[in-house]
Motif scaffolding. Sequence first.
Motif, PDB file in Angstrom:
ATOM      1  N   GLU A   1     -15.514 -11.567   2.578  1.00  0.00           N
ATOM      2  CA  GLU A   1     -16.254 -12.835   2.707  1.00  0.00           C
ATOM      3  C   GLU A   1     -15.278 -13.989   2.904  1.00  0.00           C
ATOM      4  O   GLU A   1     -15.512 -14.878   3.729  1.00  0.00           O
ATOM      5  CB  GLU A   1     -17.138 -13.069   1.481  1.00  0.00           C
ATOM      6  CG  GLU A   1     -17.911 -14.378   1.525  1.00  0.00           C
ATOM      7  CD  GLU A   1     -18.933 -14.457   2.663  1.00  0.00           C
ATOM      8  OE1 GLU A   1     -19.454 -15.565   2.887  1.00  0.00           O
ATOM      9  OE2 GLU A   1     -19.213 -13.447   3.338  1.00  0.00           O
ATOM     10  N   ASN A   2     -14.168 -13.998   2.175  1.00  0.00           N
ATOM     11  CA  ASN A   2     -13.177 -15.053   2.350  1.00  0.00           C
ATOM     12  C   ASN A   2     -12.552 -14.989   3.746  1.00  0.00           C
ATOM     13  O   ASN A   2     -12.344 -16.023   4.376  1.00  0.00           O
ATOM     14  CB  ASN A   2     -12.101 -14.965   1.264  1.00  0.00           C
ATOM     15  CG  ASN A   2     -12.624 -15.440  -0.076  1.00  0.00           C
ATOM     16  OD1 ASN A   2     -13.548 -16.240  -0.159  1.00  0.00           O
ATOM     17  ND2 ASN A   2     -12.032 -14.932  -1.145  1.00  0.00           N
ATOM     18  N   GLU A   3     -12.278 -13.784   4.231  1.00  0.00           N
ATOM     19  CA  GLU A   3     -11.761 -13.631   5.599  1.00  0.00           C
ATOM     20  C   GLU A   3     -12.765 -14.167   6.611  1.00  0.00           C
ATOM     21  O   GLU A   3     -12.389 -14.827   7.585  1.00  0.00           O
ATOM     22  CB  GLU A   3     -11.466 -12.161   5.902  1.00  0.00           C
ATOM     23  CG  GLU A   3     -10.236 -11.645   5.231  1.00  0.00           C
ATOM     24  CD  GLU A   3      -9.963 -10.183   5.563  1.00  0.00           C
ATOM     25  OE1 GLU A   3     -10.354  -9.712   6.658  1.00  0.00           O
ATOM     26  OE2 GLU A   3      -9.358  -9.510   4.712  1.00  0.00           O
TER      27      GLU A   3
ATOM     28  N   VAL B   1       2.173 -19.231  14.163  1.00  0.00           N
ATOM     29  CA  VAL B   1       1.857 -19.909  12.903  1.00  0.00           C
ATOM     30  C   VAL B   1       1.525 -18.847  11.857  1.00  0.00           C
ATOM     31  O   VAL B   1       0.879 -17.842  12.165  1.00  0.00           O
ATOM     32  CB  VAL B   1       0.634 -20.856  13.064  1.00  0.00           C
ATOM     33  CG1 VAL B   1       0.248 -21.491  11.740  1.00  0.00           C
ATOM     34  CG2 VAL B   1       0.889 -21.915  14.114  1.00  0.00           C
ATOM     35  N   CYS B   2       1.945 -19.098  10.627  1.00  0.00           N
ATOM     36  CA  CYS B   2       1.499 -18.293   9.491  1.00  0.00           C
ATOM     37  C   CYS B   2       0.684 -19.226   8.602  1.00  0.00           C
ATOM     38  O   CYS B   2       1.191 -20.264   8.156  1.00  0.00           O
ATOM     39  CB  CYS B   2       2.683 -17.715   8.732  1.00  0.00           C
ATOM     40  SG  CYS B   2       2.158 -16.638   7.387  1.00  0.00           S
ATOM     41  N   GLY B   3      -0.567 -18.910   8.391  1.00  0.00           N
ATOM     42  CA  GLY B   3      -1.461 -19.773   7.620  1.00  0.00           C
ATOM     43  C   GLY B   3      -1.804 -19.181   6.273  1.00  0.00           C
ATOM     44  O   GLY B   3      -1.987 -17.967   6.141  1.00  0.00           O
ATOM     45  N   THR B   4      -1.869 -20.049   5.279  1.00  0.00           N
ATOM     46  CA  THR B   4      -2.318 -19.682   3.942  1.00  0.00           C
ATOM     47  C   THR B   4      -3.577 -20.486   3.648  1.00  0.00           C
ATOM     48  O   THR B   4      -3.564 -21.711   3.781  1.00  0.00           O
ATOM     49  CB  THR B   4      -1.248 -20.015   2.883  1.00  0.00           C
ATOM     50  OG1 THR B   4      -0.045 -19.317   3.203  1.00  0.00           O
ATOM     51  CG2 THR B   4      -1.722 -19.637   1.488  1.00  0.00           C
ATOM     52  N   PHE B   5      -4.630 -19.795   3.272  1.00  0.00           N
ATOM     53  CA  PHE B   5      -5.883 -20.442   2.907  1.00  0.00           C
ATOM     54  C   PHE B   5      -6.253 -19.988   1.505  1.00  0.00           C
ATOM     55  O   PHE B   5      -6.231 -18.792   1.225  1.00  0.00           O
ATOM     56  CB  PHE B   5      -7.007 -20.042   3.867  1.00  0.00           C
ATOM     57  CG  PHE B   5      -6.787 -20.472   5.287  1.00  0.00           C
ATOM     58  CD1 PHE B   5      -7.321 -21.661   5.751  1.00  0.00           C
ATOM     59  CD2 PHE B   5      -6.033 -19.696   6.154  1.00  0.00           C
ATOM     60  CE1 PHE B   5      -7.120 -22.056   7.062  1.00  0.00           C
ATOM     61  CE2 PHE B   5      -5.827 -20.082   7.463  1.00  0.00           C
ATOM     62  CZ  PHE B   5      -6.368 -21.270   7.921  1.00  0.00           C
TER      63      PHE B   5
ATOM     64  N   THR C   1      -5.660 -10.358   2.698  1.00  0.00           N
ATOM     65  CA  THR C   1      -6.418 -11.089   1.689  1.00  0.00           C
ATOM     66  C   THR C   1      -6.131 -10.515   0.319  1.00  0.00           C
ATOM     67  O   THR C   1      -6.060  -9.302   0.139  1.00  0.00           O
ATOM     68  CB  THR C   1      -7.926 -10.989   1.989  1.00  0.00           C
ATOM     69  OG1 THR C   1      -8.157 -11.459   3.316  1.00  0.00           O
ATOM     70  CG2 THR C   1      -8.739 -11.830   1.018  1.00  0.00           C
ATOM     71  N   ASP C   2      -5.960 -11.410  -0.635  1.00  0.00           N
ATOM     72  CA  ASP C   2      -5.783 -11.026  -2.033  1.00  0.00           C
ATOM     73  C   ASP C   2      -6.624 -11.989  -2.859  1.00  0.00           C
ATOM     74  O   ASP C   2      -6.222 -13.132  -3.097  1.00  0.00           O
ATOM     75  CB  ASP C   2      -4.311 -11.101  -2.432  1.00  0.00           C
ATOM     76  CG  ASP C   2      -4.066 -10.650  -3.859  1.00  0.00           C
ATOM     77  OD1 ASP C   2      -4.965  -9.995  -4.450  1.00  0.00           O
ATOM     78  OD2 ASP C   2      -2.988 -10.940  -4.400  1.00  0.00           O
TER      79      ASP C   2
ATOM     80  N   VAL D   1      -6.234 -16.030   1.562  1.00  0.00           N
ATOM     81  CA  VAL D   1      -6.252 -15.369   2.863  1.00  0.00           C
ATOM     82  C   VAL D   1      -5.012 -15.827   3.621  1.00  0.00           C
ATOM     83  O   VAL D   1      -4.769 -17.034   3.755  1.00  0.00           O
ATOM     84  CB  VAL D   1      -7.521 -15.730   3.671  1.00  0.00           C
ATOM     85  CG1 VAL D   1      -7.490 -15.098   5.055  1.00  0.00           C
ATOM     86  CG2 VAL D   1      -8.780 -15.320   2.910  1.00  0.00           C
ATOM     87  N   LEU D   2      -4.231 -14.867   4.089  1.00  0.00           N
ATOM     88  CA  LEU D   2      -3.057 -15.154   4.916  1.00  0.00           C
ATOM     89  C   LEU D   2      -3.354 -14.666   6.324  1.00  0.00           C
ATOM     90  O   LEU D   2      -3.935 -13.600   6.504  1.00  0.00           O
ATOM     91  CB  LEU D   2      -1.824 -14.424   4.391  1.00  0.00           C
ATOM     92  CG  LEU D   2      -1.444 -14.659   2.941  1.00  0.00           C
ATOM     93  CD1 LEU D   2      -0.282 -13.744   2.549  1.00  0.00           C
ATOM     94  CD2 LEU D   2      -1.069 -16.111   2.719  1.00  0.00           C
TER      95      LEU D   2
END
Length: 142
Positions: free
Chosen positions: A5-7, A94-98, A70-71, A75-76
């Motif tokens: 769901e987060n992804e 780009v490497c994104g962290t959410f 995802t952990d 979400v990376l």
Amino acid sequence: MGDSENERIVAEFLTALREKDFATAGKLLDDDLVYENVGFPTVRGGRRTIKLFEALTRMGFDVAVHRTATDGDTVLNERTDVLSFGPVRVQFWVCGTFELHDGRITLWRDHFDVFDLTKAIGRGLAGAVVPALRPSFSDAAR
């Protein structure tokens, strides 16, 4: 919220930005969002972040996500972002962290190499003059 769901929320958010659907993108951001492009000033607040993107409506945005991990609430993703200004297409890694809480993004932190971005700007400018040099997603590492 589960990992998938987060992804899904992060994917929906990036798609909304691509489509300039700022209403949908804004609904996915927390009011207390922290938005960081590492090395640049931090933007605080979901509404403020959306206003920034609304102000950049002349700029095109596209994204290709290559990997997602995802952990829990984090979400990376590894992706290629594209910023376009008329015939100039700037494409860079780009490497994104959410981080998400209660279905909303509370942290959005992007890391990218400034040298890589500088090369991308040079290639984008060259591609505006010589279209064969214009980058495309097929050029991106997948």
